[in-house]
Enzyme design. Structure first.
Site, PDB file in Angstrom:
ATOM      1  CB  THR A   1      -0.868   0.164   1.103  1.00 37.06           C
ATOM      2  OG1 THR A   1      -0.268   0.058   2.423  1.00 37.06           O
ATOM      3  CG2 THR A   1      -2.124  -1.241   1.017  1.00 37.06           C
TER       4      THR A   1
ATOM      5  CD  GLU B   1       2.397   5.168   6.820  1.00 36.16           C
ATOM      6  OE1 GLU B   1       1.944   5.933   7.673  1.00 36.16           O
ATOM      7  OE2 GLU B   1       1.438   4.663   5.596  1.00 36.16           O
TER       8      GLU B   1
ATOM      9  CB  THR C   1      -1.585  -1.746   8.811  1.00 34.25           C
ATOM     10  OG1 THR C   1      -2.723  -1.024   9.741  1.00 34.25           O
ATOM     11  CG2 THR C   1      -2.135  -2.116   7.541  1.00 34.25           C
TER      12      THR C   1
END
Lengths: 406, 406
Positions: free
Chosen positions: A152, A275, A189
């Site tokens: 993702t 991230e 996640t």
């Protein structure tokens, strides 16, 4: 143990594929993995109260069924907070695969990752499965396509495979994972899929994954958030034909070490791709009174936004590390603790027995300039230690997460 | 209840002052507060295992001594992780004040805030106390100077005072606080000092502060970090001459409401001044099975970096709120929950009974554009509710904390 090519298709009898079917804007978004022989399943699921539909589907299989033949994963939509329709969609994905493979729908695992709370475009997925399943293969490119299709916000593909010898037979373990935000101890996640051709007792296989999860996936943190979709699922099809591992003997040790290596590699890859992360941080805590204390201090240090921003700023602000240890809930006397920062073979002492030492700021800056930094905190209280992995907190993290949905 | 001017010097018999003595680069860095009459002390201290020297000094007074006459606070240095010299320095600060006032050193409270692990420039502070003490006064400007002198990365002064009538007498409560980073439930780098002229039993006074702390300071979060220096200290000198409050009667209720108001105001001021914060966020959780569950969900939502960055990005990413509730540890069924965002009198329904509703994105964006946002999560499980306050996570937070020490 040797590192080999192939990722999830390195073990015998596994085939995979990945394809773009229009769930994401342009990149591949559907992955399929199948095994020629029925597999034992070992798995660990998110502890979040809110569980996505595929998590519930797989959990039922884990509890109530015995063999696995395949896995279908989509990215671009998490199928989470989607109610009754979500549960039906997860089942439809398994059913579609099962029918085409002529197996039971409860032999097919399902995973989804992406945005929460949007109904699944299930027709696209059904069509995608029908197109992709005939294309699965055991060449290296097929493994790569599958690993790409589960990404993702990941900026790099996460895949690994190794080979060991057990009872005169070559045994392989392969894995692929995704995850870079919403990562926190206790499953995040994060999706991690492991394949192996080892022949092993199901109970032992499951126990080994549970144990390994404690020291790998549950010791990484990017942002402290634990997601609704996390899973680690490992499939063993026995096709290596090694003498079946039924107890914790030497064969088990060889397998366990390789299995640990693969999972640790994937867990660390997720953090390295955190991230907006510009630095990979390892925290070691030694001399704790208990394993739980050691882990609590490691997690507290790695989760602290103040430690993370100091690392981003390359600032030897050791007070924030001590402070984070102090509120971890662990039982220790700060006046016995000693703290070091390390990188690239260099080491600098910052505090000794709770007191700051007069350290060389230039050396500290030089150490913190590196991309991989180690924090070593010696509590000098007992015998237990723990290690965990995290990353810094950067402008880029805020940018990615302030703008994700739009 | 009326809001009045003066802050900590609003209650009768209190004098204060603030001065620049060279601990910070330019701004005021020493504050003094004294009371004409001996005060009862109510206090709450940091739960961090690492406790700064002044915290230990005050804690000893709280446990073992009975009356307070004054307080000295410096900013620019936290006197934390400073070992034996740190303890001596805290004592020297109290001694210096006590000698000049002709009181016992154990009647003087001490607080320090700033960088951790640097020895205190104690000569400057002793000299500063000698200069500032004769200048303390009960005019408004003196209160302002004191409130300014306790600030570190704070961008605004935090001060409040109120007046109530108890037993025909005017009773005042005043307060000043500092704190904008390292703020988290369970006491953070936060100093809050309350003065009051109420005449109240010491036990009741202490119990009321403890109770109030649970619903105010312990329900705010900026970055999840809990500091080594946090304290809330309240001094009551009885000079209002109201009939002594000895039980939880109507007079107590009047006092309690005003005391709660002052503490809640200061707690919220700290969050509104959160490092780099652009939005003030209130989280309300209703219908929980227990008070602890309600609080756990509130804190989990407000601490989530993903919720905080979504608020910064003005993105109605409600899935992150639900997800944070899910990993809070609270016992609830996500399929019963309902979620709203609110601001400026407007309200938007995002999920109902665990499922997303088709909401108007423009209206959601309009609501999130505001500087003060309310998140309302109804669990529909039981009778308990909780409220807490936090802020968004911005580029500015990373900048401030990546560069703080240098």
């Amino acid at each position: 143990m040797n590192i080999v090519e192939g990722g999830i298709i390195a073990p015998k009898g596994f085939k995979a594929g990945g394809k773009f079917i229009g769930l994401k804007k342009a990149r591949k978004d559907l992955a399929i993995l199948v095994s020629d022989a029925p597999c034992s399943l070992a798995a660990v699921f998110t502890t979040n109260k809110v569980k996505a539909a595929p998590v519930l589907w797989n959990h039922d299989i884990y509890k109530n069924y015995s063999t696995i033949r395949g896995l279908v994963v989509n990215s671009g939509n998490a199928n989470s907070c989607t109610g009754k329709k979500g549960a039906e969609d997860a089942q439809t994905m398994a059913q579609t695969m099962a029918k085409l493979m002529n197996v039971n729908e409860k032999e097919i695992l399902v995973a989804s990752t992406g945005v929460i709370g949007i109904p699944m475009p299930i027709e696209k997925i059904v069509k995608g499965i029908r197109e992709l399943l005939p294309e699965v293969d055991n060449d290296i490119l097929s493994g790569v396509h599958a690993a790409e299709a589960i990404m993702t916000t990941d900026t790099m593909m996460k895949t690994i495979s190794v080979k060991v010898e057990i009872g005169g037979k070559e045994v392989h373990i392969g894995g692929m994972a995704k995850g870079s935000g919403m990562i926190h101890p206790n499953m995040a996640t994060m999706l991690s899929f492991i394949t192996t051709d080892v022949n092993i007792d199901k109970g032992l296989f499951r126990d080994s994954l549970k144990e390994i999860t404690q020291d790998t996936y549950n010791m990484i943190t990017v942002d402290g958030d634990t997601s609704t979709n996390d899973m680690v699922m490992a499939m063993a099809n026995g096709m290596a034909e090694n003498p079946k591992i039924n107890e914790k003997n030497q064969d088990y040790e060889v397998f366990y070490e390789a299995f640990l290596y693969v999972n640790k590699y994937l867990a660390q890859s997720i953090v390295k791709d955190g991230e907006g992360a510009s630095k990979f941080i390892e925290a070691n805590v030694t001399g704790a009174k208990s394993k739980d204390d050691a882990k609590a201090v490691v997690k507290s240090i790695l989760t602290s936004n103040l430690v993370k921003t100091a690392m981003f700023g390359e600032d030897a602000n050791w007070g924030r590390v001590i402070c984070a240890a102090g509120y971890s809930g662990a039982d220790f006397d700060p006046d016995k603790s000693t703290l070091y920062f390390m990188s690239g073979g260099e080491k600098i002492l910052l505090t000794e027995k709770g007191l700051p030492v007069d350290f060389d700021e230039n050396k500290a800056f030089h150490i913190l300039k590196n991309n991989e930094i180690q924090i070593l905190l010696e509590l000098n209280e007992g015998e237990y230690s723990a290690t965990g992995w995290g990353c810094d907190l950067s402008y880029e993290y805020v940018k990615i997460n302030g703008e994700y949905r739009s």
